[in-house]
Design a protein around this motif. Sequence first.
Motif, PDB file in Angstrom:
ATOM      1  N   GLU A  38       0.815  -1.190  -0.034  1.00  0.00           N
ATOM      2  CA  GLU A  38      -0.119   0.122  -0.020  1.00  0.00           C
ATOM      3  C   GLU A  38       0.900   1.289   0.082  1.00  0.00           C
ATOM      4  O   GLU A  38       0.675   2.299  -0.733  1.00  0.00           O
ATOM      5  CB  GLU A  38      -0.866  -0.063   1.147  1.00  0.00           C
ATOM      6  N   GLY A  39       2.185   1.268   0.811  1.00  0.00           N
ATOM      7  CA  GLY A  39       3.028   2.255   0.968  1.00  0.00           C
ATOM      8  C   GLY A  39       3.576   2.709  -0.416  1.00  0.00           C
ATOM      9  O   GLY A  39       4.097   3.615  -0.768  1.00  0.00           O
ATOM     10  N   LEU A  40       3.719   1.569  -1.252  1.00  0.00           N
ATOM     11  CA  LEU A  40       4.562   1.482  -2.717  1.00  0.00           C
ATOM     12  C   LEU A  40       3.520   1.328  -3.723  1.00  0.00           C
ATOM     13  O   LEU A  40       3.920   1.102  -4.777  1.00  0.00           O
ATOM     14  CB  LEU A  40       5.680   0.289  -2.730  1.00  0.00           C
ATOM     15  N   ALA A  41       2.154   1.799  -3.601  1.00  0.00           N
ATOM     16  CA  ALA A  41       1.303   1.837  -4.486  1.00  0.00           C
ATOM     17  C   ALA A  41       1.794   2.644  -6.112  1.00  0.00           C
ATOM     18  O   ALA A  41       1.541   2.140  -6.959  1.00  0.00           O
ATOM     19  CB  ALA A  41      -0.174   2.099  -4.236  1.00  0.00           C
ATOM     20  N   ALA A  42       2.142   3.887  -5.581  1.00  0.00           N
ATOM     21  CA  ALA A  42       2.652   4.692  -6.721  1.00  0.00           C
ATOM     22  C   ALA A  42       3.781   4.157  -7.292  1.00  0.00           C
ATOM     23  O   ALA A  42       3.517   4.013  -8.743  1.00  0.00           O
ATOM     24  CB  ALA A  42       2.596   6.050  -6.287  1.00  0.00           C
ATOM     25  N   PRO A  43       4.897   3.804  -6.846  1.00  0.00           N
ATOM     26  CA  PRO A  43       6.112   3.314  -7.649  1.00  0.00           C
ATOM     27  C   PRO A  43       5.768   2.020  -8.262  1.00  0.00           C
ATOM     28  O   PRO A  43       6.302   1.596  -9.236  1.00  0.00           O
ATOM     29  CB  PRO A  43       7.140   3.411  -6.350  1.00  0.00           C
ATOM     30  N   LEU A  44       4.914   1.339  -7.373  1.00  0.00           N
ATOM     31  CA  LEU A  44       4.526   0.066  -8.099  1.00  0.00           C
ATOM     32  C   LEU A  44       3.909   0.112  -9.242  1.00  0.00           C
ATOM     33  O   LEU A  44       4.282  -0.775 -10.327  1.00  0.00           O
ATOM     34  CB  LEU A  44       3.790  -0.804  -7.263  1.00  0.00           C
ATOM     35  N   ALA A  45       2.896   1.182  -9.317  1.00  0.00           N
ATOM     36  CA  ALA A  45       2.347   0.994 -10.469  1.00  0.00           C
ATOM     37  C   ALA A  45       3.256   1.590 -11.798  1.00  0.00           C
ATOM     38  O   ALA A  45       3.192   1.277 -12.961  1.00  0.00           O
ATOM     39  CB  ALA A  45       1.186   2.272 -10.394  1.00  0.00           C
ATOM     40  N   ALA A  46       4.182   2.424 -11.343  1.00  0.00           N
ATOM     41  CA  ALA A  46       5.061   2.904 -12.471  1.00  0.00           C
ATOM     42  C   ALA A  46       5.937   1.857 -12.825  1.00  0.00           C
ATOM     43  O   ALA A  46       6.141   1.733 -14.039  1.00  0.00           O
ATOM     44  CB  ALA A  46       6.002   4.060 -11.960  1.00  0.00           C
ATOM     45  N   GLU A  47       6.409   0.714 -11.842  1.00  0.00           N
ATOM     46  CA  GLU A  47       7.005  -0.132 -12.264  1.00  0.00           C
ATOM     47  C   GLU A  47       6.441  -1.197 -13.086  1.00  0.00           C
ATOM     48  O   GLU A  47       7.050  -1.816 -13.949  1.00  0.00           O
ATOM     49  CB  GLU A  47       7.578  -0.893 -11.081  1.00  0.00           C
ATOM     50  N   LEU A  48       5.002  -1.165 -12.883  1.00  0.00           N
ATOM     51  CA  LEU A  48       4.209  -2.180 -13.674  1.00  0.00           C
ATOM     52  C   LEU A  48       3.975  -1.609 -15.008  1.00  0.00           C
ATOM     53  O   LEU A  48       3.405  -2.346 -15.945  1.00  0.00           O
ATOM     54  CB  LEU A  48       3.087  -2.587 -12.928  1.00  0.00           C
ATOM     55  N   GLY A  49       4.237  -0.255 -15.323  1.00  0.00           N
ATOM     56  CA  GLY A  49       4.083   0.152 -16.559  1.00  0.00           C
ATOM     57  C   GLY A  49       2.614   0.625 -16.848  1.00  0.00           C
ATOM     58  O   GLY A  49       2.224   0.522 -18.090  1.00  0.00           O
ATOM     59  N   VAL A  50       2.013   0.959 -15.957  1.00  0.00           N
ATOM     60  CA  VAL A  50       0.548   1.231 -16.028  1.00  0.00           C
ATOM     61  C   VAL A  50       0.287   2.621 -15.810  1.00  0.00           C
ATOM     62  O   VAL A  50       1.118   3.326 -14.831  1.00  0.00           O
ATOM     63  CB  VAL A  50      -0.449   0.228 -15.190  1.00  0.00           C
ATOM     64  N   GLY A  51      -0.909   3.168 -15.854  1.00  0.00           N
ATOM     65  CA  GLY A  51      -1.029   4.609 -15.594  1.00  0.00           C
ATOM     66  C   GLY A  51      -1.423   4.771 -14.283  1.00  0.00           C
ATOM     67  O   GLY A  51      -1.558   4.039 -13.361  1.00  0.00           O
ATOM     68  N   LYS A  52      -1.496   6.184 -13.998  1.00  0.00           N
ATOM     69  CA  LYS A  52      -1.743   6.548 -12.622  1.00  0.00           C
ATOM     70  C   LYS A  52      -3.065   6.064 -11.787  1.00  0.00           C
ATOM     71  O   LYS A  52      -3.203   6.046 -10.768  1.00  0.00           O
ATOM     72  CB  LYS A  52      -1.690   8.029 -12.374  1.00  0.00           C
TER      73      LYS A  52
END
Length: 404
Positions: free
Chosen positions: A236-250
């Motif tokens: 949960e604390g890494l949701a934003a960087p995880l989304a970026a790493e997965l290559g998906v939108g905000k």
Amino acid sequence: MKTNAAPRMTAALANREFRALWLAEVQSLIGDQLTIVALAILVYDRTGSALLSAVVYSLTFLPALAGGLGLSQLADRYPRRTVLVVSSLIQGVLIAIMAIPGTPLALLCGLVVLARLVNAPGNAAQNALTREVFTDDDLYLKSQDIRGISTNTAMLLGLAGGGLLVSQVGASWALALDAATFLLSAAVVRFSVSRRAAASDGNGSWFGAVKQVFGNRHLRVLVWFSWLVGLAVVPEGLAAPLAAELGVGKQAVGWLLAADPLGFVIGAFLLSRFVSAEQRRKLLGVLAALPMVALIAFALEPGLIPALLLLAAAGAAGAYLITVSATFITWVPNELRGGAGGVYRTGLRVAQGIGAGLGGFAADRLGSATSAIALAGVVGLLLAVLVALSWGHINGSSPEPLLS
């Protein structure tokens, strides 16, 4: 007291007092999510500072730490219905002041702190009252299943719809709506819950509950179970960087954040429907380890859909926490439940905060959110095994007595 036939969740809702406590809690929680969103938008609109917006957001959590350890004692020293009603009324008034357009930012911060401090004894009273309402252990556990499902659902609805509502009616009206939910809660509890005398004579020390809880082996192991959640929330604390790493939108950040509580709701329902209270207590060690296994799977660098499924699975297994907290409250004598419950909730909140912070640190050092999540899973699994072994030694034995 224990019955032979396991009751259904609806049996708990048949109790008039529990219905009142449950409804008051759910609608106040939805209002709280509105406040969190409204404050973030309000402060950012006024200052343009992401830092100040984050600071005010943190103020909605941090005061609960001090309140949980100290002010929760009020739920033992005074009649719990009175504590809950007064707490709701004061919070309603404080948030109503926050809703006044143009309230200075410094005053806004102070009101946030006061409101969260006042919430601590009310929360403790709510939890202790629910245990008093039910004398049957299994029925009480069902009531906690309902609370776990409804509170996570309310959080999802509040966070999902909060931004839309605030954008439509404005932050001030959203805060006013939250204030109204507290006033309504106070009225529902006052007229639907029976008055009971104070649980204790008030002679104990203000922080004596800390010593009572950690000096008791049975309660200590249950607290350790709850602390494992601190590692389970790392994604949960890494949701934003995880989304970026997965290559998906905000927009995927919201999906990643929603996966865990959605899984929790499903897990709580399945456990309540198909697993007896006794079996759930026996399976605590296994259930506590399963979320960590799901996190370890992030080492495979999954795509978005597998990642959402893993997070939902972790949340579903994480519903074991309902059994932990219900057993904890049951094993604590009535006259100590307010203070001891405050210690439990404070430890849980601190563990979540520390876990999220360590997860961020690990992600920064490793340069990868998925690697940090997998590492949290490895550490968590090792700790879960140790806690499970301790639980195996005490499960089935009578809880050690606590002195009031």
